[in-house]
Scaffold this active site. Structure first.
Site, PDB file in Angstrom:
ATOM      1  N   CYS A 128       0.805  -1.227   0.000  1.00 21.67           N
ATOM      2  CA  CYS A 128       0.000   0.000   0.000  1.00 21.67           C
ATOM      3  C   CYS A 128       0.838   1.278   0.000  1.00 21.67           C
ATOM      4  O   CYS A 128       0.490   2.245  -0.663  1.00 21.67           O
ATOM      5  CB  CYS A 128      -0.989  -0.001   1.168  1.00 21.67           C
ATOM      6  SG  CYS A 128      -0.301  -0.498   2.745  1.00 21.67           S
ATOM      7  N   CYS A 136      -3.523  -2.437  -0.964  1.00 20.80           N
ATOM      8  CA  CYS A 136      -2.487  -3.395  -0.583  1.00 20.80           C
ATOM      9  C   CYS A 136      -2.183  -4.422  -1.664  1.00 20.80           C
ATOM     10  O   CYS A 136      -1.437  -5.377  -1.431  1.00 20.80           O
ATOM     11  CB  CYS A 136      -2.880  -4.092   0.722  1.00 20.80           C
ATOM     12  SG  CYS A 136      -3.137  -2.919   2.076  1.00 20.80           S
ATOM     13  N   LYS A 204      -5.973  -9.365  10.827  1.00 23.85           N
ATOM     14  CA  LYS A 204      -5.863  -7.906  10.743  1.00 23.85           C
ATOM     15  C   LYS A 204      -7.237  -7.371  10.347  1.00 23.85           C
ATOM     16  O   LYS A 204      -7.768  -7.721   9.288  1.00 23.85           O
ATOM     17  CB  LYS A 204      -4.822  -7.511   9.705  1.00 23.85           C
ATOM     18  CG  LYS A 204      -4.656  -6.006   9.578  1.00 23.85           C
ATOM     19  CD  LYS A 204      -3.572  -5.675   8.583  1.00 23.85           C
ATOM     20  CE  LYS A 204      -3.393  -4.173   8.426  1.00 23.85           C
ATOM     21  NZ  LYS A 204      -2.373  -3.863   7.414  1.00 23.85           N
ATOM     22  N   ARG A 226     -10.529  -0.731   2.685  1.00 30.80           N
ATOM     23  CA  ARG A 226      -9.815  -2.015   2.668  1.00 30.80           C
ATOM     24  C   ARG A 226     -10.691  -3.171   3.159  1.00 30.80           C
ATOM     25  O   ARG A 226     -10.188  -4.228   3.500  1.00 30.80           O
ATOM     26  CB  ARG A 226      -8.546  -1.900   3.519  1.00 30.80           C
ATOM     27  CG  ARG A 226      -7.571  -0.862   2.980  1.00 30.80           C
ATOM     28  CD  ARG A 226      -6.163  -1.065   3.528  1.00 30.80           C
ATOM     29  NE  ARG A 226      -5.206  -0.236   2.800  1.00 30.80           N
ATOM     30  CZ  ARG A 226      -4.653   0.865   3.293  1.00 30.80           C
ATOM     31  NH1 ARG A 226      -4.919   1.246   4.512  1.00 30.80           N
ATOM     32  NH2 ARG A 226      -3.807   1.563   2.566  1.00 30.80           N
ATOM     33  N   LYS A 257      -4.191  -7.555  15.000  1.00 30.13           N
ATOM     34  CA  LYS A 257      -4.094  -6.106  14.850  1.00 30.13           C
ATOM     35  C   LYS A 257      -5.472  -5.547  14.545  1.00 30.13           C
ATOM     36  O   LYS A 257      -6.116  -6.084  13.636  1.00 30.13           O
ATOM     37  CB  LYS A 257      -3.111  -5.782  13.717  1.00 30.13           C
ATOM     38  CG  LYS A 257      -2.892  -4.295  13.462  1.00 30.13           C
ATOM     39  CD  LYS A 257      -1.932  -4.082  12.302  1.00 30.13           C
ATOM     40  CE  LYS A 257      -1.659  -2.582  12.135  1.00 30.13           C
ATOM     41  NZ  LYS A 257      -0.743  -2.281  11.051  1.00 30.13           N
TER      42      LYS A 257
HETATM   43 ZN   LIG Z   1      -1.117  -2.571   3.116  1.00 30.78          ZN
END
Ligand SMILES: [Zn+2]
Length: 334
Positions: A128, A136, A204, A226, A257
């Site tokens: 990204c 990404c 994530k 995203r 995360k």
């Molecule tokens: Zn990324």
């Protein structure tokens, strides 16, 4: 465990063990030490550059020479490693700088390993920051901006390989494409790097807590969001499935995360798989505490340490945090 069988008041008085600091220390269930912390750093081209990130007080975009200084300072407090992100000079639609031999991360890795050979150097593997559109992966033409999974894998594997060849000790893919761990593992193995561990960002989540990071890494998507590849924050079974797949593909360590809003996920991942597990205390977690502390509303040190303990208690073996050096210093000073 049946708690009622263990005794009742008045024979049982838990407060007996809370009377003195030394006694509280003896029976403390969870430890936190500097050796369990990793410091994320943002590398940008140049020399002697320390550009403050407005939304993250105390965090800077740093030129490679300054990264070495920052890593050295953190190491003096006992922080064993850093996680590198790159801010390249140019971006394009193939993220060329992500896998350029002399890309910003690759240069920084070499300089770090030259000056601080014992510093553990982890590299974030994603596209990204290097893509002109800020996503990404490769964006498919004419499909409403959908990120193509399989064609992206080859680029991620090239990026991870270039980091490992530059000397990175651990590569950490954060993109959330399906199959990236296997692609990276196979590529590393084919190039004689079978001993390079992979720390996968296994779970994530698509999180608003990443807001300040996008200033720091200059990686905000130019269109869309995203949510087509990062996880839905409501899902924990899916997080376990993601983790299982990454482990099967060869991940040596897994990460959740963000951290604070997903402590149940950290706990489930650790208890279900029992593998080395990290929690990433993200930019928003950091900035919230900094902002409240700046207003005098929270005790920064106490709240930060309490947050770190919660991640360890949930099951994180180690924590990636922008506060790593400060926390390590606080722990040492007592
Ligand atoms: Zn990324």
């Amino acid at each position: 465990m049946s708690f009622s069988a263990l005794g009742q008041f008045p024979a049982c008085r838990p407060r007996r063990l809370r009377q003195w600091p030394a006694l509280r220390g003896l029976v403390r269930e969870t430890s936190l030490n500097a050796g369990q912390l990793v410091l994320p750093l943002f590398a940008r081209p140049g020399r002697k550059i320390r550009q403050p990130v407005a939304s993250m007080p105390g965090v800077f975009q740093l030129s490679p020479d300054e990264i070495v200084r920052e890593a050295e300072k953190a190491r003096q407090w006992g922080v064993p490693g850093v996680l590198l992100f790159g801010i390249p000079e140019t971006k394009d639609e193939m993220a060329s700088d992500a896998y350029a031999r002399n890309g910003i991360v690759q240069q920084t890795v070499r300089l770090l390993k030259k000056h601080l050979p014992d510093c553990l150097v982890l590299t974030d593997v994603c596209l990204c920051e290097y893509m002109s559109h800020g996503h990404c992966g490769i964006v498919e033409k004419g499909k409403g901006g959908r990120v193509a999974n399989d064609p992206t894998l080859a680029l991620l594997a090239r990026a991870a390989l270039s980091h490992a060849e530059a000397g990175a000790d651990i590569v950490a893919p954060s993109d959330m494409m399906d199959g990236r761990v296997a692609a990276i593992r196979q590529t590393l193995d084919r190039h004689g790097l079978a001993d390079t561990p992979i720390l996968s960002y296994a779970a994530k989540f698509a999180s608003a807590y990443y807001g300040p990071f996008r200033d720091a890494a200059e990686s905000a998507p130019r269109f869309g969001d995203r949510r087509g590849y990062q996880m839905d924050g409501a899902n924990v079974l899916e997080a376990l499935r993601e983790t299982a797949m990454d482990l099967q593909e060869g991940a040596d360590m897994v990460m959740v995360k963000p951290a604070l809003a997903y402590l149940d996920v950290v706990h489930r991942v650790k208890t279900e798989f029992g593998r080395p597990t990290a929690a990433y205390a993200v930019s928003g977690e950091y900035s919230m505490i900094k902002a409240a502390a700046a207003k005098g509303w929270l005790d920064e040190r106490a709240v930060t340490l309490e947050s770190m303990f919660s991640m360890r208690r949930a099951g994180a073996d180690f924590i990636v945090t922008y506060s790593a050096a400060e926390v390590a210093r606080w722990l040492k000073e007592g």
